[in-house]
Design a protein around this motif. Structure first.
Motif, PDB file in Angstrom:
ATOM      1  N   SER A   8      98.719  15.677  69.041  1.00  0.00           N
ATOM      2  CA  SER A   8      97.478  14.956  68.987  1.00  0.00           C
ATOM      3  C   SER A   8      96.807  14.744  67.373  1.00  0.00           C
ATOM      4  O   SER A   8      97.377  15.372  66.420  1.00  0.00           O
ATOM      5  CB  SER A   8      96.368  15.747  69.487  1.00  0.00           C
ATOM      6  N   GLU A   9      95.967  13.836  67.298  1.00  0.00           N
ATOM      7  CA  GLU A   9      95.371  13.581  65.990  1.00  0.00           C
ATOM      8  C   GLU A   9      94.722  14.867  65.509  1.00  0.00           C
ATOM      9  O   GLU A   9      94.995  15.151  64.317  1.00  0.00           O
ATOM     10  CB  GLU A   9      94.335  12.530  66.366  1.00  0.00           C
ATOM     11  N   ARG A  10      94.224  15.542  66.251  1.00  0.00           N
ATOM     12  CA  ARG A  10      93.514  16.825  65.866  1.00  0.00           C
ATOM     13  C   ARG A  10      94.635  17.770  65.343  1.00  0.00           C
ATOM     14  O   ARG A  10      94.421  18.192  64.240  1.00  0.00           O
ATOM     15  CB  ARG A  10      93.058  17.546  67.117  1.00  0.00           C
ATOM     16  N   THR A  13      95.807  16.568  61.974  1.00  0.00           N
ATOM     17  CA  THR A  13      95.120  16.794  60.862  1.00  0.00           C
ATOM     18  C   THR A  13      95.021  18.150  60.283  1.00  0.00           C
ATOM     19  O   THR A  13      95.052  18.463  59.286  1.00  0.00           O
ATOM     20  CB  THR A  13      93.462  16.328  61.362  1.00  0.00           C
ATOM     21  N   ALA A  14      95.358  19.194  61.517  1.00  0.00           N
ATOM     22  CA  ALA A  14      95.327  20.627  61.197  1.00  0.00           C
ATOM     23  C   ALA A  14      96.683  20.848  60.382  1.00  0.00           C
ATOM     24  O   ALA A  14      96.786  21.606  59.669  1.00  0.00           O
ATOM     25  CB  ALA A  14      95.183  21.384  62.315  1.00  0.00           C
ATOM     26  N   ALA A  15      97.795  20.315  61.010  1.00  0.00           N
ATOM     27  CA  ALA A  15      99.007  20.348  60.263  1.00  0.00           C
ATOM     28  C   ALA A  15      99.056  19.900  59.032  1.00  0.00           C
ATOM     29  O   ALA A  15      99.532  20.570  58.198  1.00  0.00           O
ATOM     30  CB  ALA A  15     100.210  19.685  61.352  1.00  0.00           C
ATOM     31  N   ASP A  16      98.531  18.887  58.837  1.00  0.00           N
ATOM     32  CA  ASP A  16      98.355  18.315  57.257  1.00  0.00           C
ATOM     33  C   ASP A  16      97.586  19.009  56.511  1.00  0.00           C
ATOM     34  O   ASP A  16      98.033  19.422  55.306  1.00  0.00           O
ATOM     35  CB  ASP A  16      97.864  16.951  57.512  1.00  0.00           C
ATOM     36  N   HIS A  37     105.425  20.718  66.398  1.00  0.00           N
ATOM     37  CA  HIS A  37     105.335  19.563  67.193  1.00  0.00           C
ATOM     38  C   HIS A  37     104.861  18.349  66.423  1.00  0.00           C
ATOM     39  O   HIS A  37     105.041  17.121  66.915  1.00  0.00           O
ATOM     40  CB  HIS A  37     104.878  19.687  68.466  1.00  0.00           C
ATOM     41  N   CYS A  38     104.341  18.599  65.291  1.00  0.00           N
ATOM     42  CA  CYS A  38     103.817  17.584  64.358  1.00  0.00           C
ATOM     43  C   CYS A  38     104.547  17.332  63.380  1.00  0.00           C
ATOM     44  O   CYS A  38     104.283  16.759  62.200  1.00  0.00           O
ATOM     45  CB  CYS A  38     102.439  17.782  64.072  1.00  0.00           C
ATOM     46  N   ASP A  39     105.649  17.803  63.230  1.00  0.00           N
ATOM     47  CA  ASP A  39     106.721  17.980  61.869  1.00  0.00           C
ATOM     48  C   ASP A  39     107.230  16.619  61.684  1.00  0.00           C
ATOM     49  O   ASP A  39     108.468  16.451  62.049  1.00  0.00           O
ATOM     50  CB  ASP A  39     107.745  19.089  62.155  1.00  0.00           C
TER      51      ASP A  39
END
Length: 123
Positions: A8-10, A13-16, A37-39
């Protein structure tokens, strides 16, 4: 088959935000566990740089990574995947060299894998 978790966008943002705090193997593990999963894209490049900095600048902490991999075996593939062609050639050469010349006791398999992927990424 299980559905892949959507970033998700959230989450992105947290992963970034986590990318700037990859200063220990436990932080890498948290990033992998919470945001693996945001990698992708910029986040993946940041993860690669964080992992490279730990390997190049804090090689002595490698046993901590070994402990975390024993608890969470999928972490190893995550770390190895991030030793890639986005990294500086000097860092890749250093990782390869450290894996060959300064492997901590009991970490031979991990050092071998780190050296192999660093060599491949540098070519």
């Amino acid at each position: 088959m299980a559905q892949a978790k959507v970033c998700s966008e959230r989450d992105a943002t947290a992963a970034d935000a986590m990318v700037d705090h990859l200063d220990s193997w436990s932080q890498v593990n948290v990033t992998f566990t919470k945001y693996g999963h945001c990698d992708d894209g910029e986040i993946a490049e940041g993860n690669s740089e964080g992992i490279a900095r730990l390997l190049v600048d804090h090689w002595e902490t490698l046993p901590q990574l070994g402990v975390l991999i024993r608890r969470n075996p999928r972490l190893k593939a995550f770390v190895l995947r991030h030793i890639d062609s986005t990294l500086d050639t000097v860092d890749l050469t250093k990782i390869s060299s450290l894996a060959t010349s300064s492997c901590p006791p009991g970490m031979g398999a991990l050092c071998h894998d780190l050296g192999t992927v660093a060599s491949k990424a540098g070519h």
